[in-house]
Design an enzyme around this catalytic site. Structure first.
Site, PDB file in Angstrom:
ATOM      1  N   GLY A 212      39.579  46.566  34.376  1.00  0.00           N
ATOM      2  CA  GLY A 212      39.505  45.145  33.928  1.00  0.00           C
ATOM      3  C   GLY A 212      39.104  45.128  32.352  1.00  0.00           C
ATOM      4  CG  ASN A 213      40.331  41.874  30.594  1.00  0.00           C
ATOM      5  OD1 ASN A 213      39.661  40.772  30.594  1.00  0.00           O
ATOM      6  ND2 ASN A 213      41.465  41.913  30.953  1.00  0.00           N
TER       7      ASN A 213
END
Ligand code: CTP
Length: 403
Positions: A212-213
């Site tokens: 993810g980020n």
């Protein structure tokens, strides 16, 4: 909602029976409620039920034939803080849109000093009919807020869009209106449909881990709020986020992965006037997502990644002459050159650039510093600002932009 005066207008559709529940919810939240009904609606719910639950007399006729007492529609207009018409039939929509005034409810609508929210309800073909759409657009232009009808089973036995929003949805739209009411006569995007993507995507490695980020979704939500303030109807397709927003003109779709976001966007884009793609989509996803949690065994673990679909590029290659498409670019070097190439490659009208080099700009913070490059090669830089002010700049640019 405590102490707020809500005038509920009920017109003659089967969903009228659900208004008893709405009255209960509003009363429990501390609102004062009065009901006015069209004569036809009393075939679907007894005025006695609404009078009992609202603890107020119900208005139906202009005057009582037995006593000669006149019901003053102007007083309703002066009394209410908000007028909510639910369910609102195709017939009454047409009358409200064209100024017809042949019952107490309509006379009250035309006498309202406060904003009006409506919850349309009808069969799917009536809801999809061009004349209904035209009339709803007219009401929106007149400043009326629309709580869109939902999809589902209809009284006719058919399944489709046209069901009145559930009483809980209407109540939360009312709550949202009082918390943050945005109705103003200077709204520039009334009747416009805008698709926004926001937040990160999570790409599963196994049932407990993902790629993810750090995107919080804050910039996208700020843009959505500004679009709603300008009267737009917004579809927000959003990855995992802590943020939430309720508004009668907002439809929220929650997704996790880039592929889910693409499917959702593909189902909506053709109906939109504008797309603003602020999501931080993961460029790659694991080729295989393990069904069970991966155990640690070897010292090294290699996860093979495959490219995710580029959602913005898909929208750009399926864009009509009338549609406007806005993308974001988060660059760390050669900001202008990279952004220009992205604008052209993805067939965009505008690209919003931000760079991690600017202090205060970026994912989780409350501020951002942007520049906008448009398709006429015009480049505009903005100061470091709060994300809600940045959203205002973006939406204002969009409103004034000509292809
Ligand atoms: N975007 C998207 N789908 C993707 C990747 C990006 O819709 N799979 C959108 C983002 O929402 C953003 C814009 O594309 O509006 C720019 O994203 P970015 O990742 O910076 O650009 P890329 O095209 O992936 O370019 P590069 O990886 O070369 O920086």
């Amino acid at each position: 909602m405590h102490g707020k005066r809500i005038l509920l207008g009920i017109t003659g559709g089967i969903a009228a029976y659900k208004i008893a529940f709405l009255v209960r919810i509003l009363k429990k939240k501390g609102a004062e409620v009065k009901c006015i009904m069209t004569p036809a609606s009393s075939d679907f719910i007894s005025p006695l039920v609404l009078a009992t639950l609202s603890e107020n007399p119900v208005g139906i006729e202009f005057w009582d034939k037995k006593t000669g007492v006149w019901t003053n529609h102007v007083e309703y207009g002066l009394w209410a803080d908000l007028f909510v018409v639910a369910p609102l039939t195709a017939n009454s929509i047409a009358k409200m849109a064209t100024g017809s005034c042949d019952n107490l409810l309509l006379a009250s609508y035309f006498s309202m000093k406060c904003p009006t929210l409506i919850a349309p309800a009808m069969d799917l073909d009536m809801y999809a009919h061009p004349s209904t759409k035209r009339n709803l657009e007219q009401l929106q232009k007149d400043g009326v807020g629309i709580i869109p009808a939902e999809s589902g089973e209809l009284a006719s036995g058919l399944v489709g869009e046209g069901r009145m929003a559930e009483p809980e949805t209407i109540a939360s739209a009312i709550e949202n209106f009082f918390a943050n009411h945005t109705t103003s006569i200077t709204q520039s995007l009334i009747g416009k449909k805008v698709l926004v993507t926001a937040g990160p995507t999570y790409e599963a490695i196994d049932p407990v881990r993902f790629i993810g980020n750090h995107s919080s979704g804050k910039m996208g939500f700020a843009i959505v709020e500004e679009l709603l303030a300008q009267g737009a109807q917004v579809e927000l397709v959003c990855g995992p986020t802590k943020l939430s927003l309720n508004h009668p003109n907002l439809k929220f779709t929650s997704i996790k992965t880039a592929e889910e976001m693409l499917h959702s966007v593909q189902g909506k884009w053709a109906k939109m006037d504008v797309g603003i793609f602020s999501a931080a989509v993961a460029d790659y996803r694991p080729k295989h997502s393990a069904i069970q949690k991966i155990k640690k065994t070897e010292d090294d673990l290699t996860i093979e990644l495959v490219k995710n679909p580029d959602i913005l590029a898909w929208a750009g290659s399926n864009k009509t002459e009338q549609q406007l498409l806005v993308g974001f670019a988060l660059e760390t070097n050669d900001v202008f050159v990279n952004a220009k190439s992205k604008l052209e490659r993805k067939n965009l009208d505008l690209i919003i650039m931000n760079t991690l080099e600017d202090r205060g700009a970026g994912f989780a913070g409350d501020t951002n510093k942007i520049s906008i490059l448009d398709n006429h090669n015009k480049f505009t830089s903005f100061e470091l600002k709060s994300k809600s002010e940045v959203a205002k700049d973006i939406v204002e640019y969009l409103i004034n932009y000509r292809k």
